[in-house]
Design an enzyme around this catalytic site. Sequence first.
Site, PDB file in Angstrom:
ATOM      1  N   GLY A   1       0.841  -1.203   0.000  1.00 33.97           N
ATOM      2  CA  GLY A   1       0.000   0.000   0.000  1.00 33.97           C
ATOM      3  C   GLY A   1       0.866   1.239   0.000  1.00 33.97           C
ATOM      4  O   GLY A   1       2.065   1.189   0.273  1.00 33.97           O
TER       5      GLY A   1
ATOM      6  N   GLY B   1       0.704   5.433   1.141  1.00 27.54           N
ATOM      7  CA  GLY B   1       0.000   6.573   1.730  1.00 27.54           C
ATOM      8  C   GLY B   1       0.740   7.853   1.384  1.00 27.54           C
ATOM      9  O   GLY B   1       1.711   7.824   0.617  1.00 27.54           O
TER      10      GLY B   1
ATOM     11  N   GLY C   1       4.349   7.704   3.092  1.00 29.16           N
ATOM     12  CA  GLY C   1       5.201   6.536   2.946  1.00 29.16           C
ATOM     13  C   GLY C   1       4.424   5.340   2.454  1.00 29.16           C
ATOM     14  O   GLY C   1       3.241   5.431   2.167  1.00 29.16           O
TER      15      GLY C   1
ATOM     16  N   LYS D   1       4.692   0.162   8.112  1.00 24.45           N
ATOM     17  CA  LYS D   1       4.538   1.404   7.358  1.00 24.45           C
ATOM     18  C   LYS D   1       5.827   2.197   7.533  1.00 24.45           C
ATOM     19  O   LYS D   1       6.260   2.448   8.660  1.00 24.45           O
ATOM     20  CB  LYS D   1       3.332   2.192   7.882  1.00 24.45           C
ATOM     21  CG  LYS D   1       3.188   3.535   7.206  1.00 24.45           C
ATOM     22  CD  LYS D   1       1.798   4.086   7.261  1.00 24.45           C
ATOM     23  CE  LYS D   1       1.786   5.461   6.613  1.00 24.45           C
ATOM     24  NZ  LYS D   1       0.491   5.893   6.171  1.00 24.45           N
TER      25      LYS D   1
ATOM     26  N   ASP E   1      -9.183  10.725  10.723  1.00 27.37           N
ATOM     27  CA  ASP E   1      -8.988  10.330   9.323  1.00 27.37           C
ATOM     28  C   ASP E   1      -9.802   9.075   9.006  1.00 27.37           C
ATOM     29  O   ASP E   1      -9.289   8.124   8.419  1.00 27.37           O
ATOM     30  CB  ASP E   1      -7.490  10.123   9.054  1.00 27.37           C
ATOM     31  CG  ASP E   1      -7.150  10.260   7.577  1.00 27.37           C
ATOM     32  OD1 ASP E   1      -8.018  10.715   6.806  1.00 27.37           O
ATOM     33  OD2 ASP E   1      -6.028   9.903   7.196  1.00 27.37           O
TER      34      ASP E   1
HETATM   35  N1  LIG Z   1      -1.671  -3.146   8.507  1.00 23.33           N
HETATM   36  C1  LIG Z   1      -1.850  -3.215   7.207  1.00 23.33           C
HETATM   37  N2  LIG Z   1      -1.928  -4.407   6.586  1.00 23.33           N
HETATM   38  C2  LIG Z   1      -2.123  -4.490   5.257  1.00 23.33           C
HETATM   39  N3  LIG Z   1      -2.257  -3.432   4.448  1.00 23.33           N
HETATM   40  C3  LIG Z   1      -2.191  -2.223   4.996  1.00 23.33           C
HETATM   41  C4  LIG Z   1      -1.987  -2.037   6.406  1.00 23.33           C
HETATM   42  N4  LIG Z   1      -1.973  -0.718   6.662  1.00 23.33           N
HETATM   43  C5  LIG Z   1      -2.161  -0.111   5.482  1.00 23.33           C
HETATM   44  N5  LIG Z   1      -2.282  -1.000   4.477  1.00 23.33           N
HETATM   45  C6  LIG Z   1      -2.505  -0.716   3.050  1.00 23.33           C
HETATM   46  O1  LIG Z   1      -1.714   0.411   2.702  1.00 23.33           O
HETATM   47  C7  LIG Z   1      -2.539   1.457   2.204  1.00 23.33           C
HETATM   48  C8  LIG Z   1      -1.963   2.785   2.658  1.00 23.33           C
HETATM   49  O2  LIG Z   1      -1.998   2.847   4.063  1.00 23.33           O
HETATM   50  P1  LIG Z   1      -1.743   4.194   4.826  1.00 23.33           P
HETATM   51  O3  LIG Z   1      -1.968   4.011   6.267  1.00 23.33           O
HETATM   52  O4  LIG Z   1      -0.399   4.658   4.410  1.00 23.33           O
HETATM   53  O5  LIG Z   1      -2.898   5.011   4.140  1.00 23.33           O
HETATM   54  P2  LIG Z   1      -3.306   6.539   4.195  1.00 23.33           P
HETATM   55  O6  LIG Z   1      -4.184   6.738   5.402  1.00 23.33           O
HETATM   56  O7  LIG Z   1      -3.920   6.873   2.879  1.00 23.33           O
HETATM   57  O8  LIG Z   1      -1.947   7.310   4.332  1.00 23.33           O
HETATM   58  P3  LIG Z   1      -1.562   8.496   5.297  1.00 23.33           P
HETATM   59  O9  LIG Z   1      -2.025   8.101   6.673  1.00 23.33           O
HETATM   60  O10 LIG Z   1      -0.070   8.551   5.158  1.00 23.33           O
HETATM   61  O11 LIG Z   1      -2.264   9.684   4.765  1.00 23.33           O
HETATM   62  C9  LIG Z   1      -3.934   1.154   2.753  1.00 23.33           C
HETATM   63  O12 LIG Z   1      -4.936   1.700   1.932  1.00 23.33           O
HETATM   64  C10 LIG Z   1      -3.949  -0.346   2.787  1.00 23.33           C
HETATM   65  O13 LIG Z   1      -4.381  -0.878   1.553  1.00 23.33           O
END
Ligand SMILES: Nc1ncnc2c1ncn2[C@@H]1O[C@H](COP(=O)(O)OP(=O)(O)OP(=O)(O)O)[C@@H](O)[C@H]1O
Length: 616
Positions: free
Chosen positions: A21, A23, A26, A43, A137
Site C-alpha cells: 500500500g 500513503g 510513505g 509502514k 482520518d
Molecule cells: N496493517 C496493514 N496491513 C495491510 N495493508 C495495509 C496495512 N496498513 C495499510 N495498508 C494498506 O496500505 C494502504 C496505505 O496505508 P496508509 O496508512 O499509508 O494510508 P493513508 O491513510 O492513505 O496514508 P496516510 O495516513 O499517510 O495519509 C492502505 O490503503 C492499505 O491498503
Amino acid sequence: MGDKKIYPDEANAYKLLEEVGEGSHGSVYRAICLPLNEIVAIKILDLDKSRRSWDEISLKAETWRQMNHPNVVKLYSCFLSDRALGVVMPFMAGGSCLHIMKAHFPDGFEEPVIATILKETLKALEYLHRQRQFHRDVKAGNILVDADGRVRLGGVYGTSGGTQSTKFYPGTPCWMAPEVMQNVHDYDFKADIWSFGITALELAHGHAPFSQYPPLKVLLKTLQNVPSCPNGEQDKHFSKSFKEMVAMCLVKDPIKRPTAEKLLKHSFFKSARSSDYIFQHVLDGLPPLWECMKVSKLTEAALVADKRTPLEEQEERSQNEYKRGVNNWSFDIEDLKMQCALIKDDGFFAERGDNLSKQLSVLGVKDLESSSNSLPDLVNVCVPNGLRLSAKKSDAQLLEIARPHNFLNGAKSLIPLGRKDPKHIDKDPLRASRSTNDLLQAGNKDVSLEKSKGTFVQRKGRFHVTSDNVELVEAFPHLESYPSFSVSDHGATVPVAAVMTQMQSFLHQTAIQQEMALNLITSICPGEASSAQQLLSKSSFRNAVGTGLYMVESNVDREHELLQQAAELQSRIVILMDELQSLKSRNIQLERQLNAIYNEEEEERIRREEASKEEY
Ligand SMILES: Nc1ncnc2c1ncn2[C@@H]1O[C@H](COP(=O)(O)OP(=O)(O)OP(=O)(O)O)[C@@H](O)[C@H]1O
C-alpha cells in the site's frame, strides 16, 4: 501474561517483503519479524516529508501503542532507520476497504456488507472516543480487513486527545467535517462522526462524495452544501434506515450529530453480519494484496507512456491516486481558507481585474485568468523574496508558468505525477514497456530500507518535485560559486544566480509591457498619454531598467503592498462571512419565534371555534 510477545524496535529485526500500500507519507510493506518468525505490516514514514516534529510523532505513537481493542489495528512497535520511521502492526491481508472496492467492487458494496464494516468501525470509534481520543482520518482507506474478514480501523497515528484547534489537519478534504474546514471553534470527536457518514456513502457508491474534485473545490462544496444523501435513482435499493443513519451523521451542526455510542444503537446496524460473511462475500477468491499493488503501479506507469490529452491524463491520474488510497492532502487550513475566499465556484479570482490577478499578470503569469471548466489545482507561484502567491492551473499550464519564468526551472521543477517533463517524454514504446517491466521486477525483489542515493524526488500531491538540476547546470555553468536560498517551504534551494538572471529578463519583459501599455493608451485616448507618461517616469521601475537590482526591490515592495491588500480583503471577507452567518442564525431564531406565535394563535383560534360550536 508472561508469554506476551515483544516486537523488536530495531530495523534489522525485520525483513521487508512486498509493498502492499501507499500513503501520503510513505509506503506499507508486508514484512517478516525475524526473531518471532511472524508476518507483520510495516509502514515506512518518511520523516522528511512529515510536517510533524519527532516529539509529536513519538507522542502519537505512544498513544496508539496504548490503544487496545479488537477493532483497532494494534501498534506492535516502532523503529527509526535513517530518516524513516518504521511502524510495525498486524498484517491485514485483505487490505483496506478502499483498495478492495477499487479493485473488485467499483460501484460499492451491498448493504449487509456495508452494515457489517460500518458497525465494526463504529465500535472502534466508540472505543477511541471513550479513551478521549479522536481519529481524524476515518475513511474506507483506513478500514482494514484481515484474512478472516475481521474489520479493524487503522491510520490511528492521526489520533489526538480532547478537542482540537490546529492549523494542520491530517485528514482528507472529502471526509472532513465542515467545522474542521472552518476551524472557527475547537472541533472534537463529532468530526469523526461526519467522516463516518461520508465513509458510509463511500462504501455505498465506491467513491466518496466530491472525490472527483481537487481539495479546494471539495472544501467549497462541503461548506456550501451537505454531500447528497443516498436518495437518487441509483440509491433506490438502499434501505430507509441506511439513508437515515447517513443523514444523522451528515448534520452540519456537530452538536446535533449522534455520538458513536448512540449511533451503534441505530436500527441500520441490526443488518450487520459476522466476519465470515465478509470473508465469503468480499474476500473469497481475491488475489493477494501485493499483486493488486503491482497492477495499480503498472497502470500508473502505463499512463506515463500513454499519449493522452493533458485533461484526460490529469483525471486518470487523480483517479489512480484515489484508487490506491493515496492522499497528500494534509494542508494548511488557514492557507486554503484564504484561497477559498478568493475564489468563486468556477473561477479563481473573486474579482476579475483585482489587485492580485493584476499583480500576477504583471509578474508575467499572463493566462491565469483564462477560463477553465473545472476548478484547477492550486500551485504556489514562488516569487523571488520567498513569498508565495497561490494560483491555480492545469498541469500543462503549470509547467508553462514554472518554466518560462524560470524561478523553478531546472533547480526545482514541478513535474506532474505520472507525466514526464515534456522535453523528456519517452516516445519509445519499447523503453516505456521496459520501465514497466522494471517496476514488476522491483516488486518481486525484497525491498531494502536503504534509500536510493539517486536524485531525490518528492511527491507533492499530484506532482513530483525533483531536485534534478541538469537543465540548470547547462544553463548556468557558473552557479556553484553563488549562494543559494530557499524558494519554498520544502527546503529545496535555488542558486541566486538563476533567479537574478531570470529576474532581469523578466524585468525587461515588464518594461516592454509598460511601453506597450503606453502606446495603447496613446492610441486609444491621446489625452491621457502625458499623464500616463508622467506616472511611468515617476516609477522607479522604469528608471531602473538596466539596473535590475532596483527593479527587483521595487517589485518586491509592490508585491508586499499587493499581498497586504489581498490579506486585508481576505480579512474583510471573513468578517462579512461571520456577519452573514450570525444574521442567518438570527433569521432562523426569528422564524422559529414567528412560527411559535402563529401556532399559538392557531391553537387559540381552534379552541375558540370548538368552544363556540359547543355553545351552539
Ligand atoms: N496493517 C496493514 N496491513 C495491510 N495493508 C495495509 C496495512 N496498513 C495499510 N495498508 C494498506 O496500505 C494502504 C496505505 O496505508 P496508509 O496508512 O499509508 O494510508 P493513508 O491513510 O492513505 O496514508 P496516510 O495516513 O499517510 O495519509 C492502505 O490503503 C492499505 O491498503
